[in-house]
Motif scaffolding. Structure first.
Motif, PDB file in Angstrom:
ATOM      1  N   ARG A 104      25.344   1.559  10.544  1.00  0.00           N
ATOM      2  CA  ARG A 104      26.417   2.548  10.426  1.00  0.00           C
ATOM      3  C   ARG A 104      27.708   1.771  10.169  1.00  0.00           C
ATOM      4  NH1 ARG A 104      30.371   4.504  13.833  1.00  0.00           N
ATOM      5  NH2 ARG A 104      30.981   6.667  13.504  1.00  0.00           N
ATOM      6  N   ILE A 105      28.448   2.173   9.136  1.00  0.00           N
ATOM      7  CA  ILE A 105      29.675   1.445   8.795  1.00  0.00           C
ATOM      8  C   ILE A 105      30.937   2.248   9.091  1.00  0.00           C
ATOM      9  CG2 ILE A 105      28.499   0.054   7.048  1.00  0.00           C
ATOM     10  CD1 ILE A 105      30.051   1.824   4.941  1.00  0.00           C
ATOM     11  N   GLY A 106      30.795   3.521   9.407  1.00  0.00           N
ATOM     12  CA  GLY A 106      31.985   4.312   9.698  1.00  0.00           C
ATOM     13  C   GLY A 106      31.647   5.738  10.050  1.00  0.00           C
ATOM     14  N   GLY A 107      32.650   6.431  10.567  1.00  0.00           N
ATOM     15  CA  GLY A 107      32.444   7.830  10.891  1.00  0.00           C
ATOM     16  C   GLY A 107      33.681   8.465  11.481  1.00  0.00           C
ATOM     17  N   GLY A 108      33.603   9.765  11.663  1.00  0.00           N
ATOM     18  CA  GLY A 108      34.709  10.520  12.237  1.00  0.00           C
ATOM     19  C   GLY A 108      34.607  11.977  11.871  1.00  0.00           C
ATOM     20  N   THR A 109      35.770  12.585  11.607  1.00  0.00           N
ATOM     21  CA  THR A 109      35.806  13.998  11.239  1.00  0.00           C
ATOM     22  C   THR A 109      36.563  14.182   9.926  1.00  0.00           C
ATOM     23  OG1 THR A 109      37.821  14.385  12.524  1.00  0.00           O
ATOM     24  CG2 THR A 109      35.718  14.804  13.632  1.00  0.00           C
ATOM     25  N   HIS A 110      36.230  15.272   9.274  1.00  0.00           N
ATOM     26  CA  HIS A 110      36.869  15.626   8.008  1.00  0.00           C
ATOM     27  C   HIS A 110      37.024  17.140   7.981  1.00  0.00           C
ATOM     28  CE1 HIS A 110      37.874  15.987   3.847  1.00  0.00           C
ATOM     29  NE2 HIS A 110      36.689  16.414   3.463  1.00  0.00           N
ATOM     30  N   GLU A 111      38.193  17.597   7.543  1.00  0.00           N
ATOM     31  CA  GLU A 111      38.425  19.030   7.440  1.00  0.00           C
ATOM     32  C   GLU A 111      38.656  19.418   5.984  1.00  0.00           C
ATOM     33  OE1 GLU A 111      41.525  20.351  10.095  1.00  0.00           O
ATOM     34  OE2 GLU A 111      40.619  19.279  11.788  1.00  0.00           O
ATOM     35  N   ARG A 112      38.131  20.581   5.627  1.00  0.00           N
ATOM     36  CA  ARG A 112      38.311  21.140   4.294  1.00  0.00           C
ATOM     37  C   ARG A 112      38.741  22.589   4.437  1.00  0.00           C
ATOM     38  NH1 ARG A 112      36.754  17.627   0.701  1.00  0.00           N
ATOM     39  NH2 ARG A 112      36.714  19.094  -1.044  1.00  0.00           N
ATOM     40  N   LEU A 113      39.371  23.106   3.401  1.00  0.00           N
ATOM     41  CA  LEU A 113      39.832  24.479   3.394  1.00  0.00           C
ATOM     42  C   LEU A 113      39.200  25.187   2.200  1.00  0.00           C
ATOM     43  CD1 LEU A 113      41.888  26.281   4.947  1.00  0.00           C
ATOM     44  CD2 LEU A 113      43.526  25.714   3.146  1.00  0.00           C
ATOM     45  N   VAL A 114      38.669  26.382   2.420  1.00  0.00           N
ATOM     46  CA  VAL A 114      38.122  27.195   1.335  1.00  0.00           C
ATOM     47  C   VAL A 114      39.296  27.878   0.633  1.00  0.00           C
ATOM     48  CG1 VAL A 114      36.606  29.115   0.716  1.00  0.00           C
ATOM     49  CG2 VAL A 114      35.976  27.597   2.615  1.00  0.00           C
ATOM     50  N   VAL A 115      39.397  27.699  -0.685  1.00  0.00           N
ATOM     51  CA  VAL A 115      40.487  28.285  -1.458  1.00  0.00           C
ATOM     52  C   VAL A 115      39.943  28.956  -2.712  1.00  0.00           C
ATOM     53  CG1 VAL A 115      42.187  26.582  -0.641  1.00  0.00           C
ATOM     54  CG2 VAL A 115      40.955  26.165  -2.777  1.00  0.00           C
ATOM     55  N   ASN A 116      40.734  29.867  -3.248  1.00  0.00           N
ATOM     56  CA  ASN A 116      40.456  30.454  -4.547  1.00  0.00           C
ATOM     57  C   ASN A 116      40.881  29.426  -5.590  1.00  0.00           C
ATOM     58  OD1 ASN A 116      41.675  31.880  -7.045  1.00  0.00           O
ATOM     59  ND2 ASN A 116      40.258  33.388  -6.177  1.00  0.00           N
ATOM     60  N   ARG A 117      39.969  29.026  -6.444  1.00  0.00           N
ATOM     61  CA  ARG A 117      40.222  27.950  -7.411  1.00  0.00           C
ATOM     62  C   ARG A 117      41.428  28.250  -8.306  1.00  0.00           C
ATOM     63  NH1 ARG A 117      36.333  24.467  -9.800  1.00  0.00           N
ATOM     64  NH2 ARG A 117      34.729  25.898  -9.042  1.00  0.00           N
ATOM     65  N   ALA A 118      41.476  29.421  -8.909  1.00  0.00           N
ATOM     66  CA  ALA A 118      42.548  29.750  -9.845  1.00  0.00           C
ATOM     67  C   ALA A 118      43.908  29.790  -9.155  1.00  0.00           C
ATOM     68  CB  ALA A 118      42.261  31.079 -10.533  1.00  0.00           C
ATOM     69  N   LYS A 119      43.971  30.403  -7.996  1.00  0.00           N
ATOM     70  CA  LYS A 119      45.242  30.474  -7.269  1.00  0.00           C
ATOM     71  C   LYS A 119      45.705  29.087  -6.851  1.00  0.00           C
ATOM     72  CE  LYS A 119      44.647  35.121  -5.400  1.00  0.00           C
ATOM     73  NZ  LYS A 119      44.440  35.912  -4.183  1.00  0.00           N
ATOM     74  N   PHE A 120      44.767  28.260  -6.400  1.00  0.00           N
ATOM     75  CA  PHE A 120      45.109  26.897  -5.977  1.00  0.00           C
ATOM     76  C   PHE A 120      45.669  26.098  -7.150  1.00  0.00           C
ATOM     77  CE2 PHE A 120      44.071  22.435  -5.272  1.00  0.00           C
ATOM     78  CZ  PHE A 120      44.612  22.221  -4.011  1.00  0.00           C
ATOM     79  N   LEU A 121      44.982  26.157  -8.293  1.00  0.00           N
ATOM     80  CA  LEU A 121      45.437  25.403  -9.461  1.00  0.00           C
ATOM     81  C   LEU A 121      46.765  25.932  -9.988  1.00  0.00           C
ATOM     82  CD1 LEU A 121      42.050  24.827 -11.297  1.00  0.00           C
ATOM     83  CD2 LEU A 121      43.414  23.156 -10.023  1.00  0.00           C
ATOM     84  N   ALA A 122      46.962  27.252  -9.942  1.00  0.00           N
ATOM     85  CA  ALA A 122      48.233  27.817 -10.386  1.00  0.00           C
ATOM     86  C   ALA A 122      49.372  27.320  -9.510  1.00  0.00           C
ATOM     87  CB  ALA A 122      48.157  29.344 -10.356  1.00  0.00           C
ATOM     88  N   ARG A 123      49.148  27.297  -8.211  1.00  0.00           N
ATOM     89  CA  ARG A 123      50.186  26.829  -7.291  1.00  0.00           C
ATOM     90  C   ARG A 123      50.463  25.334  -7.513  1.00  0.00           C
ATOM     91  NH1 ARG A 123      50.438  26.693  -0.760  1.00  0.00           N
ATOM     92  NH2 ARG A 123      52.627  26.167  -0.677  1.00  0.00           N
ATOM     93  N   ALA A 124      49.411  24.544  -7.704  1.00  0.00           N
ATOM     94  CA  ALA A 124      49.601  23.112  -7.959  1.00  0.00           C
ATOM     95  C   ALA A 124      50.387  22.902  -9.246  1.00  0.00           C
ATOM     96  CB  ALA A 124      48.252  22.401  -8.034  1.00  0.00           C
ATOM     97  N   GLY A 125      50.122  23.719 -10.272  1.00  0.00           N
ATOM     98  CA  GLY A 125      50.843  23.622 -11.532  1.00  0.00           C
ATOM     99  C   GLY A 125      52.309  23.978 -11.383  1.00  0.00           C
ATOM    100  N   GLU A 126      52.604  24.988 -10.530  1.00  0.00           N
ATOM    101  CA  GLU A 126      53.989  25.367 -10.295  1.00  0.00           C
ATOM    102  C   GLU A 126      54.751  24.222  -9.641  1.00  0.00           C
ATOM    103  OE1 GLU A 126      53.858  28.848  -7.839  1.00  0.00           O
ATOM    104  OE2 GLU A 126      52.941  30.061  -9.409  1.00  0.00           O
ATOM    105  N   LYS A 127      54.111  23.514  -8.728  1.00  0.00           N
ATOM    106  CA  LYS A 127      54.778  22.397  -8.054  1.00  0.00           C
ATOM    107  C   LYS A 127      55.030  21.260  -9.036  1.00  0.00           C
ATOM    108  CE  LYS A 127      53.296  23.204  -3.353  1.00  0.00           C
ATOM    109  NZ  LYS A 127      52.621  22.639  -2.177  1.00  0.00           N
ATOM    110  N   ALA A 128      54.097  21.041  -9.968  1.00  0.00           N
ATOM    111  CA  ALA A 128      54.256  19.953 -10.926  1.00  0.00           C
ATOM    112  C   ALA A 128      55.436  20.205 -11.854  1.00  0.00           C
ATOM    113  CB  ALA A 128      52.971  19.786 -11.744  1.00  0.00           C
ATOM    114  N   LEU A 129      55.721  21.465 -12.115  1.00  0.00           N
ATOM    115  CA  LEU A 129      56.820  21.811 -13.023  1.00  0.00           C
ATOM    116  C   LEU A 129      58.163  21.827 -12.324  1.00  0.00           C
ATOM    117  CD1 LEU A 129      55.054  24.695 -14.972  1.00  0.00           C
ATOM    118  CD2 LEU A 129      55.386  22.329 -15.705  1.00  0.00           C
ATOM    119  N   SER A 130      58.173  21.821 -11.002  1.00  0.00           N
ATOM    120  CA  SER A 130      59.433  21.890 -10.238  1.00  0.00           C
ATOM    121  C   SER A 130      60.183  20.592 -10.271  1.00  0.00           C
ATOM    122  CB  SER A 130      59.160  22.223  -8.789  1.00  0.00           C
ATOM    123  OG  SER A 130      58.409  23.385  -8.674  1.00  0.00           O
TER     124      SER A 130
END
Length: 130
Positions: A104-130
């Motif tokens: 065993r070389i490593g371990g711990g915890t990881h968290e993920r969030l379920v998101v709507n793909r289109a809404k997530f990408l739209a929001r990321a695009g808005e931030k990139a343009l700001s």
């Protein structure tokens, strides 16, 4: 099948010079890089739940708390295992562990969030343009 604790998946990669610490900028030695271990853990976690998501949903990583406790030289294979431990609304908590051909070389915890793909990408695009 809904997202329930116990869902699990694995991801693996061979250690090459390209994924060593010296190549990815996380150190000066030719051993498997911590960022690559984390990426492999995230891949396993995403794969564990992907078949159970709606067509317009994906998961995104939001938190990683891991330790990297053993070095792995080029030529070995690293395998990450992710097991879903908790579902809290859209928040998913995984136990993650990584192993090479010896230990065993490593371990711990990881968290993920379920998101709507289109809404997530739209929001990321808005931030990139700001």
């Amino acid at each position: 099948m809904p997202l329930t604790p116990g869902l699990s998946a694995q991801a693996a990669m061979q250690v090459t010079r390209a994924n060593c610490a010296s190549a990815v900028g996380s150190g000066a030695v030719d051993v498997f890089a911590t960022p690559m271990m984390i990426a492999l853990m995230e891949q396993a976690a995403a794969d564990a739940v992907a078949p159970y998501l709606a067509e317009d949903e994906v998961t995104v990583g939001t938190r990683v708390a891991v330790e990297h406790v053993a070095a792995t030289p080029p030529g070995m294979t690293v395998r990450a295992v992710a097991t879903l431990e908790a579902v809290e609304g859209r928040r998913l908590v995984f136990r993650v562990d990584a192993f090479d051909d010896r230990e065993r070389i490593g371990g711990g915890t990881h968290e993920r969030l379920v998101v709507n793909r289109a809404k997530f990408l739209a929001r990321a695009g808005e931030k990139a343009l700001s």
